[in-house]
Design an enzyme around this catalytic site. Structure first.
Site, PDB file in Angstrom:
ATOM      1  CG  ASN A 183      -0.359  -0.053   2.493  1.00  0.00           C
ATOM      2  OD1 ASN A 183       0.775  -0.522   2.634  1.00  0.00           O
ATOM      3  ND2 ASN A 183      -1.053   0.425   3.491  1.00  0.00           N
ATOM      4  CE  LYS A 206       7.280 -11.399   0.885  1.00  0.00           C
ATOM      5  NZ  LYS A 206       6.678 -10.756  -0.290  1.00  0.00           N
ATOM      6  N   GLY A 257       1.655  -5.708   7.538  1.00  0.00           N
ATOM      7  CA  GLY A 257       0.669  -6.335   6.665  1.00  0.00           C
ATOM      8  C   GLY A 257      -0.590  -6.643   7.451  1.00  0.00           C
ATOM      9  CB  SER A 258      -3.394  -8.866   6.714  1.00  0.00           C
ATOM     10  OG  SER A 258      -2.718 -10.094   6.558  1.00  0.00           O
ATOM     11  CD  GLU A 279       4.212  -1.082  13.278  1.00  0.00           C
ATOM     12  OE1 GLU A 279       3.081  -0.593  13.442  1.00  0.00           O
ATOM     13  OE2 GLU A 279       5.153  -0.906  14.069  1.00  0.00           O
ATOM     14  CG  LEU A 280      -0.256  -6.772  12.689  1.00  0.00           C
ATOM     15  CD1 LEU A 280      -0.693  -7.832  13.681  1.00  0.00           C
ATOM     16  CD2 LEU A 280       0.480  -7.401  11.511  1.00  0.00           C
TER      17      LEU A 280
HETATM   18  P1  NAD Z   1      -0.599  -9.414   3.742  1.00  0.00           P
HETATM   19  O1  NAD Z   1      -0.435  -9.808   5.162  1.00  0.00           O
HETATM   20  O2  NAD Z   1      -1.354 -10.323   2.859  1.00  0.00           O
HETATM   21  O3  NAD Z   1       0.818  -9.199   3.013  1.00  0.00           O
HETATM   22  C1  NAD Z   1       1.816  -8.371   3.552  1.00  0.00           C
HETATM   23  C2  NAD Z   1       3.188  -8.970   3.217  1.00  0.00           C
HETATM   24  O4  NAD Z   1       3.297 -10.246   3.817  1.00  0.00           O
HETATM   25  C3  NAD Z   1       3.434  -9.189   1.722  1.00  0.00           C
HETATM   26  O5  NAD Z   1       4.784  -8.915   1.436  1.00  0.00           O
HETATM   27  C4  NAD Z   1       3.158 -10.661   1.542  1.00  0.00           C
HETATM   28  O6  NAD Z   1       3.837 -11.235   0.455  1.00  0.00           O
HETATM   29  C5  NAD Z   1       3.666 -11.223   2.852  1.00  0.00           C
HETATM   30  N1  NAD Z   1       3.071 -12.492   3.248  1.00  0.00           N
HETATM   31  C6  NAD Z   1       1.828 -12.962   2.963  1.00  0.00           C
HETATM   32  N2  NAD Z   1       1.654 -14.172   3.536  1.00  0.00           N
HETATM   33  C7  NAD Z   1       2.819 -14.474   4.191  1.00  0.00           C
HETATM   34  C8  NAD Z   1       3.247 -15.562   4.996  1.00  0.00           C
HETATM   35  N3  NAD Z   1       2.459 -16.620   5.225  1.00  0.00           N
HETATM   36  N4  NAD Z   1       4.492 -15.521   5.518  1.00  0.00           N
HETATM   37  C9  NAD Z   1       5.291 -14.459   5.305  1.00  0.00           C
HETATM   38  N5  NAD Z   1       4.929 -13.401   4.559  1.00  0.00           N
HETATM   39  C10 NAD Z   1       3.706 -13.396   4.018  1.00  0.00           C
HETATM   40  O7  NAD Z   1      -1.211  -7.964   3.789  1.00  0.00           O
HETATM   41  P2  NAD Z   1      -1.896  -7.183   2.615  1.00  0.00           P
HETATM   42  O8  NAD Z   1      -3.323  -7.547   2.623  1.00  0.00           O
HETATM   43  O9  NAD Z   1      -1.141  -7.321   1.366  1.00  0.00           O
HETATM   44  O10 NAD Z   1      -1.709  -5.689   3.164  1.00  0.00           O
HETATM   45  C11 NAD Z   1      -2.735  -4.938   3.670  1.00  0.00           C
HETATM   46  C12 NAD Z   1      -2.810  -5.078   5.189  1.00  0.00           C
HETATM   47  O11 NAD Z   1      -1.648  -4.504   5.755  1.00  0.00           O
HETATM   48  C13 NAD Z   1      -3.964  -4.322   5.782  1.00  0.00           C
HETATM   49  O12 NAD Z   1      -4.585  -5.091   6.774  1.00  0.00           O
HETATM   50  C14 NAD Z   1      -3.324  -3.104   6.420  1.00  0.00           C
HETATM   51  O13 NAD Z   1      -4.058  -2.555   7.472  1.00  0.00           O
HETATM   52  C15 NAD Z   1      -2.003  -3.649   6.831  1.00  0.00           C
HETATM   53  N6  NAD Z   1      -0.993  -2.582   6.940  1.00  0.00           N
HETATM   54  C16 NAD Z   1      -0.606  -2.183   8.180  1.00  0.00           C
HETATM   55  C17 NAD Z   1       0.312  -1.148   8.325  1.00  0.00           C
HETATM   56  C18 NAD Z   1       0.747  -0.684   9.694  1.00  0.00           C
HETATM   57  O14 NAD Z   1       1.726   0.060   9.784  1.00  0.00           O
HETATM   58  N7  NAD Z   1       0.074  -1.068  10.758  1.00  0.00           N
HETATM   59  C19 NAD Z   1       0.833  -0.537   7.190  1.00  0.00           C
HETATM   60  C20 NAD Z   1       0.424  -0.961   5.945  1.00  0.00           C
HETATM   61  C21 NAD Z   1      -0.492  -2.000   5.831  1.00  0.00           C
END
Ligand code: NAD
EC number: 1.2.1.79
Length: 542
Positions: A183, A206, A257-258, A279-280
């Site tokens: 994002n 990564k 990420g999520s 950071e989720l």
């Molecule tokens: P995601 O968790 O699907 O992916 C994030 C990252 O994790 C990607 O690089 C992905 O390739 C990797 N990933 C996915 N599965 C994995 C696994 N099993 N093991 C290791 N790595 C893995 O998240 P998304 O949906 O792409 O991103 C959006 C989410 O991120 C939203 O929920 C948002 O709120 C959150 N986010 C939080 C912050 C914060 O600072 N709190 C900032 C940006 C985004």
């Protein structure tokens, strides 16, 4: 306009905001020069010979093919990073800080090129892409200027005053694994790594598969600033496949990420007893109190809800508005939202760009359809706009959202806000605290002190008074991160760099040893120690 990206859509040329117009905004204008793609993809450590295509959400057309890493490549990345880290940890802190400061200047000088690439990969509006190099410049400057404060060895009182000299050192963890989302593809790939490098670590990064180019540009700029190339390794591939081998080798994991993925990462880190920061997600609230400046709140709400089309961890999806100002606020907020310029374009005109992918569009559409089917009212937006870009969705304001609707408690991560009226502040605070998340909140009131008192009752890691999210996010000395299911650990501030260090306490005992001396019996020693403990307590020693 950068040299690498040409055509009428780029800044300095006629605006293309509004409906996609092939005559003025042709596909060819977004093509990347093959040399640029080659220079960037050269930074991926990948020997598989396979590639994955990245498409631009601006028009859905291909942008680049990204080489994919294998598990062996991940192992090699860690091996190289370890060698580089051993040398880097011996580089004086002052020198590391100077290199980081150079990054500040490079990022400001090269912002057009950075912003172009971010926009091409993410489809966000130019003004939202601008936030990314700015956040990196702020972070680089902050840590370059404060490193000595955070990392200097500290003297602490020893067990026996004067005779026990204690100092606490901060030593690097080693190699940090950074897994980042799409994002904010430039800053999220880089910002957490800057303090890691400064503290003497190496990084294996990564980035998300959809936005590798922005992250790779970041890696190149680090090198241009003077960081040794091997200190920052980049691997590419599906998170599920190469995330685990990273966690198996890292000394620390920084994940953004999520929440669902964050929980998986935390389990794997726990298995190895390595630290992690997470950071989720969030379902962030804004409270508009009865004494709020309604116009200011409406302006802030537009930025809070629709920056980067709502694909921002700290953006707002729930808004609680006091009865006394509800109608006035809604009228202003809806008017401002309807007046927004929408467009998938590299020009500065657009107030909001497109969602990044078909998956994002599907989720946003599903949340809105579900809410509408169950009785929510649409005050603005509500529709996909394929005429603007393949995954475009309008900024959308909903009223009458109820707990059985999906968007009530689940993160939409899109440009959709639910409005709720409140009569009683205590009730509004309780509703804002409802659910499992706790990332960010905002409060609008003319009484700053009252805003701060209410902020302490909100279960979020950051709370902004009379601002949407930027006041906390850009104040780099203040820690940023989530409570509850929004995360663990903090970026920014001393917390953001200390996570990448181990404390090491070194105590030097002088003259008297901590054992009976000169033929003293154990019993006499015990009595002497007991007396001295009582004395020290009387003297008020900690
Ligand atoms: P995601 O968790 O699907 O992916 C994030 C990252 O994790 C990607 O690089 C992905 O390739 C990797 N990933 C996915 N599965 C994995 C696994 N099993 N093991 C290791 N790595 C893995 O998240 P998304 O949906 O792409 O991103 C959006 C989410 O991120 C939203 O929920 C948002 O709120 C959150 N986010 C939080 C912050 C914060 O600072 N709190 C900032 C940006 C985004």
């Amino acid at each position: 306009m950068s040299e690498a990206i040409s055509g009428p859509g780029a800044p300095g040329n006629p605006a293309v905001a509004g409906p996609h117009d092939p005559e003025h905004d042709p596909r060819a204008s977004y093509a990347l020069e093959p040399e640029l793609v080659a220079r960037l993809t050269d930074r991926v450590l990948a020997t598989t010979g396979t590639t994955t295509q990245v498409n631009s959400p601006i028009d859905g057309a291909p942008l680049a093919n990204i080489p994919q890493s294998s598990v062996e490549d991940v192992a090699e990345a860690f091996r190289r990073a370890r060698v580089a880290q051993a040398a880097w940890a011996r580089v004086p802190l002052e020198e590391r800080a100077q290199i980081l400061h150079r990054l500040h200047d490079i990022v400001l000088d090269r912002q057009d090129e950075i912003i172009d690439l971010i926009q091409l990969e993410s489809g966000k509006a130019r003004k939202h892409a601008f936030d990314e190099p700015i956040h990196i410049a702020l972070t680089a400057r902050y840590y370059a200027r404060t490193a000595h404060r955070h990392l200097a060895s500290e003297r602490r009182p020893g067990v026996i005053p004067v005779l026990t000299r204690v100092e606490v050192n901060r030593v690097p963890k080693g190699v940090v694994g950074i897994i980042s989302p799409w994002n904010y593809p430039f800053t999220m790939a880089l910002c957490d790594g800057l303090p890691a490098l400064l503290a003497g670590n190496a990084v294996v990064a990564k980035p998300d598969a959809q936005t590798m180019l922005s992250a790779l540009l970041g890696a190149r700029l680090l090198e241009e600033a003077g960081f040794p190339r091997d200190l920052w390794q980049v691997v590419a591939g599906p998170g599920r496949e190469i995330g685990t081998p990273m966690i198996e080798r890292a000394d620390y994991i920084c994940f953004t990420g999520s929440t669902a993925t964050g929980k998986l990462i935390a389990k794997q880190a726990a298995e190895r007893l390595i630290g992690c920061s997470l950071e989720l997600g969030g379902k962030n609230p804004i409270l508009v109190l009865r004494d709020a400046d309604v116009e200011r709140a409406a302006e802030g709400a537009v930025r809070a809800c629709f920056s980067n089309a709502g694909q921002l961890c700290v953006s707002t999806e729930r808004m609680f508005v006091a009865d006394q100002v509800y109608d006035r606020f809604v009228e202003r907020f809806v008017a401002r939202t309807k007046a927004m310029t929408l467009g998938a374009t590299l020009s500065w005109e657009a107030d909001m760009g497109t969602l990044i992918s078909a998956d994002q569009l599907e989720t946003v559409q599903a949340h809105v359809d579900d809410a509408v089917a169950r009785g929510a009212r649409v005050l603005a937006g509500g529709h996909a706009r394929p005429d603007l870009a393949p995954y475009f969705f309008e900024p959308t304001i909903l009223e009458g959202v109820t707990p059985e609707m999906t968007c009530f408690g689940n993160e939409t991560f899109g440009p959709v806000i639910s409005l709720y009226r409140f009569h009683d502040e205590a009730d509004a605070i309780a509703r804002a605290n409802d659910g499992e998340y706790g990332l960010n909140a905002a409060i609008y009131t003319r009484d700053g002190e009252r805003g701060r008192v209410i902020a302490r009752q909100i279960k979020c890691g950051t709370v902004n008074v009379n601002e949407a999210f930027g006041a906390t996010f850009a104040s780099i000395d203040a820690p940023m991160g989530g409570m509850r299911e929004s995360g663990m650990g903090r970026r920014q501030g001393s917390e953001g760099i200390h996570r990448y260090t181990e404390t090491q306490s070194v105590a030097t005992q002088r003259l008297m040893r901590l054992a009976p001396t000169l033929g003293m019996s154990e019993e006499t020693y015990a009595k002497a120690m007991t007396m001295s403990l009582r004395l020290m307590d009387k003297l008020g020693r900690a």
